[in-house]
Design a protein around this motif. Structure first.
Motif, PDB file in Angstrom:
ATOM      1  N   PRO A  12      -2.317  -0.035  -2.596  1.00 45.19           N
ATOM      2  CA  PRO A  12      -0.891  -0.341  -2.396  1.00 45.19           C
ATOM      3  C   PRO A  12      -0.407   0.029  -0.992  1.00 45.19           C
ATOM      4  O   PRO A  12      -0.705   1.107  -0.484  1.00 45.19           O
ATOM      5  CB  PRO A  12      -0.201   0.519  -3.457  1.00 45.19           C
ATOM      6  N   GLY A  13       0.311  -0.899  -0.379  1.00 46.33           N
ATOM      7  CA  GLY A  13       0.877  -0.658   0.943  1.00 46.33           C
ATOM      8  C   GLY A  13       0.010  -1.120   2.080  1.00 46.33           C
ATOM      9  O   GLY A  13       0.460  -1.180   3.229  1.00 46.33           O
ATOM     10  N   SER A  64       3.603  -8.049   0.098  1.00 47.91           N
ATOM     11  CA  SER A  64       3.980  -6.643  -0.012  1.00 47.91           C
ATOM     12  C   SER A  64       5.423  -6.465   0.429  1.00 47.91           C
ATOM     13  O   SER A  64       5.903  -7.154   1.335  1.00 47.91           O
ATOM     14  CB  SER A  64       3.060  -5.763   0.842  1.00 47.91           C
ATOM     15  N   VAL A  65       6.110  -5.535  -0.214  1.00 47.27           N
ATOM     16  CA  VAL A  65       7.521  -5.294   0.060  1.00 47.27           C
ATOM     17  C   VAL A  65       7.690  -3.843   0.506  1.00 47.27           C
ATOM     18  O   VAL A  65       7.184  -2.918  -0.149  1.00 47.27           O
ATOM     19  CB  VAL A  65       8.391  -5.563  -1.181  1.00 47.27           C
ATOM     20  N   TYR A  66       8.412  -3.659   1.623  1.00 47.94           N
ATOM     21  CA  TYR A  66       8.616  -2.336   2.205  1.00 47.94           C
ATOM     22  C   TYR A  66      10.107  -2.083   2.433  1.00 47.94           C
ATOM     23  O   TYR A  66      10.911  -3.016   2.514  1.00 47.94           O
ATOM     24  CB  TYR A  66       7.891  -2.217   3.550  1.00 47.94           C
ATOM     25  N   SER A  67      10.442  -0.825   2.562  1.00 50.04           N
ATOM     26  CA  SER A  67      11.809  -0.443   2.917  1.00 50.04           C
ATOM     27  C   SER A  67      12.034  -0.710   4.400  1.00 50.04           C
ATOM     28  O   SER A  67      11.205  -0.335   5.235  1.00 50.04           O
ATOM     29  CB  SER A  67      12.035   1.042   2.622  1.00 50.04           C
ATOM     30  N   GLN A  68      13.156  -1.348   4.732  1.00 45.64           N
ATOM     31  CA  GLN A  68      13.509  -1.516   6.140  1.00 45.64           C
ATOM     32  C   GLN A  68      13.820  -0.184   6.799  1.00 45.64           C
ATOM     33  O   GLN A  68      13.508   0.034   7.964  1.00 45.64           O
ATOM     34  CB  GLN A  68      14.737  -2.420   6.278  1.00 45.64           C
ATOM     35  N   ALA A  69      14.418   0.715   6.036  1.00 46.60           N
ATOM     36  CA  ALA A  69      14.911   1.972   6.608  1.00 46.60           C
ATOM     37  C   ALA A  69      13.785   2.867   7.091  1.00 46.60           C
ATOM     38  O   ALA A  69      13.833   3.389   8.216  1.00 46.60           O
ATOM     39  CB  ALA A  69      15.777   2.701   5.583  1.00 46.60           C
ATOM     40  N   ALA A 106       4.301  -4.769  -4.644  1.00 43.15           N
ATOM     41  CA  ALA A 106       3.573  -5.961  -4.210  1.00 43.15           C
ATOM     42  C   ALA A 106       3.422  -6.893  -5.394  1.00 43.15           C
ATOM     43  O   ALA A 106       3.437  -6.463  -6.549  1.00 43.15           O
ATOM     44  CB  ALA A 106       2.214  -5.596  -3.636  1.00 43.15           C
ATOM     45  N   PHE A 107       3.297  -8.175  -5.119  1.00 43.04           N
ATOM     46  CA  PHE A 107       3.084  -9.130  -6.197  1.00 43.04           C
ATOM     47  C   PHE A 107       2.185 -10.248  -5.683  1.00 43.04           C
ATOM     48  O   PHE A 107       2.116 -10.524  -4.483  1.00 43.04           O
ATOM     49  CB  PHE A 107       4.394  -9.694  -6.744  1.00 43.04           C
ATOM     50  N   GLY A 108       1.482 -10.876  -6.597  1.00 46.54           N
ATOM     51  CA  GLY A 108       0.570 -11.947  -6.249  1.00 46.54           C
ATOM     52  C   GLY A 108       1.309 -13.158  -5.725  1.00 46.54           C
ATOM     53  O   GLY A 108       2.379 -13.515  -6.216  1.00 46.54           O
TER      54      GLY A 108
END
Length: 324
Positions: free
Chosen positions: A206-207, A234-239, A246-248
């Motif tokens: 992950p990540g 993958s999805v992350y924090s902007q901050a 994450a998703f396929g």
């Protein structure tokens, strides 16, 4: 894929339009639901004429409906300028020999007035052949010239897509297998590196990232497509750049763009565009049977348009947002 209607939030009315073009009509996405339909004719095809493109990379739509598309002819680069509303070719900006543009992005509110960018800046990533390295430039358009305001050069940098928030520029870097985050007012060095290099293309830690291509912002989150065997977004924090989920995705997800709360994903080898929820739920698939290598995707919901670059077929396709 699910055929249920997609329910987007109400879109704001457009406040400006491209020069010499009629004012934009109310977007279809302000209605209860919409569908995405490919048009029969592309915006532009392969060629060396002013209104044609070669090896188009990524695209960006300015606030007034001006569409910018990167184009590479041999060792020379151009930014091609079109009207989103009418599809008309407006002009081109030559970047000179040995400077090949990969991607383009813009500040929110940036528009053209008499051929000059106002209300913000544009950002262009370049492959500088003579120096054998990439660069990211903050610039203004001045008619057929690009006025560079600042530039970041890096021997390890290998750029793909870029996206811009109110204060930062996010650059997908295949060289480091990360997304670089810059202060928009200071491109001298990245203030944060998001993600980390996976051990191999099959690694699912992950990540991690293996070959980041597309980037898009939504709310306080950064979405990144990974051109690897994991086929994930993958999805992350902007901050703080922390990993959230994450998703396929589909086969080789490339460019990303949002229409309201819905993520559009251009598949490089899948010959289709996916429409996903922010949680990764697949809502609809838009077939592009004649595509060869879909890469960049830029949505203009104010004018009911979505533009997709086909890098291998060397053209820019148009899709319309219509009432479902």
């Amino acid at each position: 894929a699910s055929e249920r209607a997609i329910m987007p939030p109400k879109a704001k009315a457009s406040t400006s339009a491209a020069e010499n073009e009629p004012a934009a009509k109310k977007s279809k996405t302000s209605s209860a639901c919409f569908s995405l339909v490919a048009t029969k004719q592309p915006l532009c095809k392969k060629g060396t004429a002013d209104g044609e493109v070669q090896k188009p990379g990524y695209a960006a739509v300015l606030a007034d409906g001006t569409l910018l598309v990167t184009s590479i002819l041999g060792i020379a680069g151009f930014i091609k300028v079109f009207s989103s509303a009418s599809g008309a070719f407006l002009h081109q900006v030559p970047l000179g020999d040995m400077q090949m543009p990969i991607s383009v992005a813009s500040d929110v509110g940036t528009h053209l007035r008499n051929g000059i960018t106002e209300g913000g800046c544009i950002y262009v990533s370049l492959a500088k052949c003579k120096e054998r390295r990439f660069a990211v430039a903050k610039a203004r358009l001045r008619g057929s010239a690009l006025e560079c305001l600042s530039m970041h050069r890096d021997e390890k940098l290998q750029t793909e897509d870029m996206t811009v928030s109110a204060s930062h520029l996010f650059v997908a870097d295949r060289g480091r297998c990360q997304v670089l985050m810059f202060d928009k007012d200071d491109l001298s060095a990245a203030v944060r590196r998001i993600g980390f290099q996976r051990k191999n293309p099959l690694d699912k830690e992950p990540g991690g990232l293996w070959s980041p291509w597309g980037v898009a912002l939504h709310g306080d989150e950064l979405f990144v497509s990974d051109m690897s065997a994991t086929k994930c977004i993958s999805v992350y924090s902007q901050a703080d750049g922390s990993f959230r989920r994450a998703f396929g995705a589909a086969s080789n997800a490339a460019g990303l763009s949002f229409v309201g709360d819905f993520l559009l994903v251009a598949e490089y080898s899948g010959k289709q565009i996916q429409i996903l929820g922010v949680d990764g739920e697949q809502l609809r698939v838009v077939p592009m049977p004649n595509a060869r290598g879909l890469k960049g995707i830029a949505a203009d919901p104010e004018r009911d348009r979505v533009f997709v670059t086909d890098f291998l077929k060397q053209q820019v396709d148009v899709l319309t947002l219509e009432d479902a």
